[in-house]
Design a protein around this motif. Structure first.
Motif, short mmCIF file in Angstrom:
data_model
loop_
_atom_site.label_atom_id
_atom_site.label_comp_id
_atom_site.label_asym_id
_atom_site.label_seq_id
_atom_site.Cartn_x
_atom_site.Cartn_y
_atom_site.Cartn_z
N ASP A 216 0.85 -1.19 0.00
CA ASP A 216 0.00 0.00 0.00
C ASP A 216 0.88 1.23 0.00
O ASP A 216 1.90 1.28 0.71
CB ASP A 216 -0.90 0.02 1.24
CG ASP A 216 -2.08 -0.95 1.11
OD1 ASP A 216 -2.43 -1.26 -0.04
OD2 ASP A 216 -2.59 -1.38 2.15
N VAL A 217 0.49 2.23 -0.76
CA VAL A 217 1.19 3.50 -0.79
C VAL A 217 0.30 4.55 -0.16
O VAL A 217 -0.84 4.77 -0.60
CB VAL A 217 1.56 3.91 -2.23
CG1 VAL A 217 2.25 5.26 -2.23
CG2 VAL A 217 2.47 2.86 -2.86
N THR A 218 0.80 5.18 0.89
CA THR A 218 0.04 6.21 1.60
C THR A 218 0.57 7.59 1.20
O THR A 218 1.76 7.86 1.28
CB THR A 218 0.18 6.04 3.12
OG1 THR A 218 -0.30 4.73 3.48
CG2 THR A 218 -0.63 7.10 3.86
N GLN A 219 -0.33 8.44 0.74
CA GLN A 219 0.03 9.81 0.40
C GLN A 219 0.00 10.67 1.66
O GLN A 219 -1.02 10.75 2.34
CB GLN A 219 -0.95 10.38 -0.64
CG GLN A 219 -0.97 9.62 -1.96
CD GLN A 219 0.28 9.86 -2.79
OE1 GLN A 219 1.00 10.84 -2.59
NE2 GLN A 219 0.54 8.94 -3.73
N ASN A 220 1.12 11.31 2.00
CA ASN A 220 1.22 12.14 3.19
C ASN A 220 0.84 13.59 2.86
O ASN A 220 0.93 14.02 1.71
CB ASN A 220 2.63 12.08 3.76
CG ASN A 220 3.01 10.66 4.14
OD1 ASN A 220 2.26 9.97 4.81
ND2 ASN A 220 4.19 10.23 3.69
N PRO A 221 0.39 14.35 3.87
CA PRO A 221 -0.04 15.74 3.63
C PRO A 221 1.03 16.62 3.00
O PRO A 221 0.71 17.56 2.27
CB PRO A 221 -0.43 16.24 5.03
CG PRO A 221 -0.77 14.98 5.79
CD PRO A 221 0.15 13.93 5.26
N ASP A 222 2.32 16.31 3.28
CA ASP A 222 3.38 17.17 2.73
C ASP A 222 3.80 16.75 1.32
O ASP A 222 4.80 17.24 0.79
CB ASP A 222 4.60 17.17 3.66
CG ASP A 222 5.19 15.77 3.84
OD1 ASP A 222 4.64 14.81 3.28
OD2 ASP A 222 6.20 15.66 4.57
N GLY A 223 3.06 15.85 0.70
CA GLY A 223 3.37 15.44 -0.66
C GLY A 223 4.24 14.21 -0.76
O GLY A 223 4.43 13.68 -1.86
N THR A 224 4.81 13.76 0.35
CA THR A 224 5.62 12.55 0.34
C THR A 224 4.72 11.32 0.42
O THR A 224 3.51 11.42 0.64
CB THR A 224 6.62 12.54 1.51
OG1 THR A 224 5.88 12.56 2.74
CG2 THR A 224 7.53 13.76 1.45
N VAL A 225 5.35 10.14 0.24
CA VAL A 225 4.59 8.90 0.31
C VAL A 225 5.27 7.95 1.28
O VAL A 225 6.48 8.03 1.53
CB VAL A 225 4.45 8.22 -1.07
CG1 VAL A 225 3.70 9.12 -2.04
CG2 VAL A 225 5.82 7.84 -1.62
N THR A 226 4.48 7.03 1.84
CA THR A 226 4.98 5.99 2.73
C THR A 226 4.57 4.64 2.17
O THR A 226 3.43 4.46 1.71
CB THR A 226 4.42 6.17 4.16
OG1 THR A 226 4.79 7.46 4.65
CG2 THR A 226 4.97 5.11 5.09
N LEU A 227 5.51 3.68 2.21
CA LEU A 227 5.28 2.35 1.66
C LEU A 227 5.11 1.34 2.78
O LEU A 227 5.93 1.28 3.69
CB LEU A 227 6.47 1.96 0.77
CG LEU A 227 6.40 0.65 -0.01
CD1 LEU A 227 5.37 0.76 -1.11
CD2 LEU A 227 7.77 0.31 -0.59
N ARG A 228 4.03 0.54 2.74
CA ARG A 228 3.80 -0.48 3.76
C ARG A 228 3.26 -1.76 3.11
O ARG A 228 2.44 -1.70 2.20
CB ARG A 228 2.79 0.01 4.80
CG ARG A 228 3.31 1.12 5.70
CD ARG A 228 2.33 1.39 6.85
NE ARG A 228 2.83 2.41 7.76
CZ ARG A 228 2.57 3.71 7.63
NH1 ARG A 228 1.82 4.13 6.63
NH2 ARG A 228 3.06 4.57 8.49
N PRO A 229 3.71 -2.94 3.60
CA PRO A 229 3.14 -4.21 3.11
C PRO A 229 1.70 -4.36 3.55
O PRO A 229 1.28 -3.88 4.61
CB PRO A 229 4.03 -5.27 3.78
CG PRO A 229 5.28 -4.55 4.21
CD PRO A 229 4.85 -3.15 4.52
#
Length: 961
Positions: free
Chosen positions: A633-646
């Protein structure tokens, strides 16, 4: 036999004129050895008889035994051997090996660790115990020498050329450790050995746990059982307890190349560049994601049991049974100050031509991190061997062996980050943009000088109230080897060959690991403040890194990690997750089948006596590796960055591969004179990838659960392979020439020249693999290491000299020296996994490198050791200096970027006083030069780590019945 004739010739050796240009060179290089013989008259037979009756003990006796063993070997080798158990002149097996010509070690926890032979890393050598492969808990093929008590080892040999009947796997050579065989030992011995240890750096720790101890008991005996034959028994026990204090300034293992043209904004990381951009002229600099100050408190406890039975019911049969068991419990309580995001706001840069940062400013988060680690490692091994000699011409033998290592490691770590407000709700001075502190980095001393904004107080525990992270991580590794072999030897009555040998071998090695990580994060201000107040502790050490010039931080706010863990979870240990499946897990099975035929010969060539062996070995290797694949899953963060999680949804995949290799070998020893041997060796050798490197897992290189990436592409670039089951063994053609002069029982001068041509090398490749990303199938380029078709060469030479000045008057007659030197150079290339040249195996597209490749793993161009020993009656003194130049050191486990260890040397000392034939005392010291270990990454000169551990002292007593 020819060996018997050699011994007789050596005993009656009379001084002869040296002849030939080569012999003149030897003479000029070793005048002290020539002087050791009577220069006025040849030794008389009576003098020779007297010498034969003298019993030489101590360091001199060990060196004499080692010289004799080297002379009798059938391959190019160096041997360290003692007549009595416990007499190897070293504190550990690893440190004993360091004194052997061409051998060097990587130092971990202040002691000798992985062995490199002739400048080649441990993956290019092989290690055996009593001629058998042994397991370890690291996932590689090296042997954990610390699990074998040096007091119970009699011989350590390094075979530098190969023979067809050796266990395959030694491009560099084979290290073999041997325990005593009780019937060959031939006498009853009961021995008790106790040592107290003291670590100098432990004075700085506030726990007062610096004293340690080691106790060993052994029993060897033989029994006449009448009609049932003779039985030999050997038993050994060892227990130890101690600590390993260390101080460290380190960096992350992930380095990037940043755009050297840009001014980096205060709210973002630097912009990374790739190899093609650099090739097009874009300037760059190399930077890690974090820097870490690390303070250790460690405790080590180990118990070992060894046993062997040797039974000869009659002249035709012999049965051998041996067993080894070692259990180690290790704990580490760590306090870290982590500057955990140092790629932000990088400006005012001073950069070398090859990209190393010497000075810059920036902004970083500041974390106080605690970690409590418990490691339990258990080794069990043994074998059953039967030898049958139906008549003098035939010998049949079979050997069954088992080796297993189980390692379990649990880490409970905690993090408190400096935040905008302190525990009382007041603004924290020096904090900018919510959680960042400005800093200046300057590298001109032993370690970099890092100056945090003076307004921020790193020692004030009130300031650490943001982004609490609680992590429980458990790693489990199991490595097992089951092997069987059958050998037949036939000795013809006449002819060129003195023996014909053949045999079969089968082994199955399995390696499995899992990594279970459970994370708890919280921003609950009240909970963080309560835990902060409850779990503060005084910094556990005085004078942190005070010997390192340039150091600017000698303590920081510290918290009890176990207290914080319980404060946030409510329990001491949350235990394993319900689901242990993970894409990074490895499950590898490797089956090996081998057959060989070899002839041993004794003849005359060119008018010279010659002995040797000629053979061929066939080896087949089958690898089966199982891996898991997870959706992401790719999570879009408020500051425009992304976080990757299984996502936690998995599918299983299996990959198999196999290869066949033929390994011819030839060894010959020419007796130029009774005291002068010329050895030649030519052979093909193989080194398989480490078992962990044959894994099929996939790792998400996320330093933290909230690691942020600038884009989805950057996040997907964090996926790397834990291994490559398709990787082929590295093959080499090898040639050795060795000239050995045995001037007398105490003296040897030898030189060897060797050449190796490698067919293959390690290089990164990019393979497109399919992953489920946000529910859609996406092709992701995954970097992994593969075996290339490149050819590379290695050339080297080594020198060894040993001599006792027995002809000097009085107390000086016990003075002796031994020295060795090895030089090696190679054009082998190991590309950096992220910043090196890489190739897409499908399209053939090559991405240019940013940093220069490393040489072969473990290659030190210069390796040297020197010993001075002095026998003063009952007192035996020994000093040993060991040196190796810089080398490339791989990380154990997942593939990582290139790391270099700078050149280093250390001095050890040992004194033994023998009260009588039963009682002796010893005093030993290691690392008297207080030499730190300094490493760079991903190029030499780009500082990564400084580790120092101080001097260590050992006081021992031995009683032998």
């Amino acid at each position: 036999m020819l060996h018997d004739r050699r011994r007789a010739s050596l005993r009656s050796l009379r001084r002869t004129a040296l002849h030939g240009a080569l012999l003149h060179v030897l003479c000029a290089a070793a005048m002290p050895l020539a002087y050791a013989q009577d220069t006025d008259a040849p030794a008389t037979p009576a003098q020779a008889t007297t010498l034969d009756q003298v019993q030489v003990t101590g360091t001199r006796g060990t060196i004499q035994t080692s010289i004799d063993r080297k002379r009798e070997e059938t391959v190019v080798s160096d041997v360290l051997s003692a007549d009595d158990i416990g007499d190897l002149p070293a504190l550990s097996i690893g440190e004993a090996i360091e004194t052997i010509t061409g051998a060097s070690t990587h130092r971990e926890k202040g002691g000798a660790s992985e062995i490199s032979i002739r400048g080649l890393g441990p993956f290019l050598g092989s290690s055996t115990f009593n001629g058998r492969e042994a397991t370890n808990g690291s996932g590689d093929r090296s042997v954990n020498f610390n699990q074998f008590p040096s007091e119970l080892i009699n011989t350590v040999a390094i075979y530098k050329t190969q023979r067809a009947d050796f266990v395959e796997g030694g491009v560099a050579g084979t290290v073999n450790m041997e325990t005593v065989k009780p019937l060959e030992y031939g006498k009853r011995t009961i021995q008790l050995d106790g040592r107290g240890t003291w670590q100098e750096y432990d004075d700085r720790l506030k726990d007062g746990d610096g004293m340690g101890w080691r106790g060993t008991a052994s029993y060897i005996d033989q029994f006449d059982m009448g009609a049932a034959g003779t039985l030999g028994v050997s038993l050994g026990l060892q227990a130890l307890e101690g600590s390993n204090p260390e101080e460290m300034l380190s960096s992350s293992s992930t380095w990037v190349a940043c755009d050297g043209r840009e001014v980096v904004g205060a709210t973002r990381n630097c912009t990374q560049v790739n190899g093609q951009q650099v090739a097009d002229g874009v300037p760059y600099y190399l930077v890690p994601s974090s820097r870490i100050y690390r303070q250790f408190i460690e405790h080590d406890q180990r118990d070992s049991q060894f046993g062997a039975l040797q039974w000869r019911p009659n002249g035709a049969w012999e049965v051998n049974l041996d067993y080894q068991h070692s259990k180690r419990d290790y704990t580490e309580d760590r306090s870290d100050l982590s500057l955990s995001s140092m790629m932000r706001n990088l400006n005012n840069r001073v950069v070398t031509d090859d990209g190393a940062l010497l000075h810059h400013t920036g902004s970083t988060t500041v974390d106080s991190t605690g970690n409590f680690l418990e490691r339990m490692e258990e080794y069990t091994g043994g074998g059953f061997n039967v030898i049958f000699r139906p008549n003098p011409a035939w010998t049949l033998s079979t050997d069954l062996s088992y080796s297993n290592t189980q390692r379990d490691q649990i880490e409970r770590s905690t993090r408190l980050r400096a935040g905008r407000t302190d525990v009382n709700g007041n603004p924290v001075p020096g904090i900018k943009n919510t959680r960042y502190v400005d800093y200046t980095y300057d590298y001109h001393g032993d370690v970099p000088s890092i100056y945090l904004d003076p307004a921020f107080d790193v020692n004030n525990a009130d300031n650490f109230t943001d982004s609490a992270l609680i992590r429980r991580r458990q790693q489990s590794r199991e490595h097992t080897i089951r092997a069987q072999r059958f050998d037949v030897t036939f000795a013809p009555e006449a002819g060129f060959f003195t023996a014909l040998k053949g045999g079969l071998r089968r082994s199955e090695a399995t390696y499995a690991d899992f990594d279970d990580t459970r994370d708890i994060t919280t921003t609950d201000v009240a909970a963080i403040r309560a835990a902060n107040r409850a779990c503060r502790q005084a910094f556990p050490q005085d004078d942190f890194l005070d010997n390192a010039s340039g150091n600017t931080i000698d303590q920081w706010a510290s918290f009890d990690s176990r207290c914080l863990f319980k404060a946030f979870t409510g329990v001491d240990d949350t235990g394993l997750s319900a689901d242990l499946r993970d894409p990074a897990n490895n499950d590898v099975t490797e089956k090996t089948y081998a057959a060989y035929f070899m002839g041993e010969f004794s003849s005359e060539w060119f008018g010279l006596p010659v002995t040797g062996n000629l053979g061929l070995r066939w080896v087949r290797t089958d690898v089966r590796s199982v891996g898991l694949r997870s959706g992401l899953d790719v999570t879009q963060n408020p500051d425009g960055t992304v976080t990757l999680r299984p996502t936690g949804e998995f599918t299983s995949q299996t990959l198999s591969s196999s290869n066949d290799q033929w390994l011819p070998s030839l060894n010959a020893a020419f007796e130029l004179r009774p005291d002068l041997l010329l050895r030649v060796g030519a052979y093909r050798a193989m080194s398989r990838p480490d078992l962990a490197a044959e894994g099929y897992g996939r790792s998400f290189n996320l330093d933290d659960v909230d690691t942020e990436f600038g884009s989805v592409a950057d996040a997907l670039g964090s996926i790397t392979a834990t291994g490559n089951p398709r990787a082929k063994p590295l093959m080499s053609w090898n040639a050795d020439v060795s000239l050995e002069w045995y001037a007398n029982a105490d003296s040897i001068l030898s030189t060897a020249v060797y050449y190796k041509q490698f067919n293959g090398g390690s290089m990164p490749v990019v393979v497109d693999e399919t992953f489920e990303i946000d529910g859609e199938s996406v092709s992701v380029p995954v970097e992994q290491l593969a075996t290339s078709n490149q050819k590379s060469d290695l050339f080297g030479f080594e020198l060894t000299g040993s001599h006792t000045f027995s002809y000097l008057p009085g107390i000086f007659s016990g003075l002796g020296v031994k020295a060795s030197y090895n030089y090696a150079d190679s054009n082998f290339r190991t590309e950096d996994l992220r910043l090196g040249e890489s190739t897409d195996p499908v399209t053939g597209v090559v991405t240019p490198r940013i940093v220069e490749p490393a040489n072969i793993f473990g290659l030190s161009r210069h390796v040297a050791s020197a010993q001075v020993y002095w026998g003063l009656g009952k007192l035996d003194l020994q000093a040993i200096y060991k040196y190796r130049s810089d080398y490339y050191q791989q990380f154990v486990g997942d593939p990582s970027q290139n790391r270099y260890v700078r050149d280093n040397g250390s001095l050890d000392f040992r004194a033994t006083y023998k009260v009588n034939k039963h009682l002796s005392f010893s005093l030993s010291a290691s690392n008297l030069t207080d030499e730190p270990r300094v490493s760079d990454m991903p190029i030499l000169g780009s500082f990564r780590e400084y580790t120092t551990y101080g001097r260590r002292y050992y006081l021992g007593v031995r009683y032998r019945f």
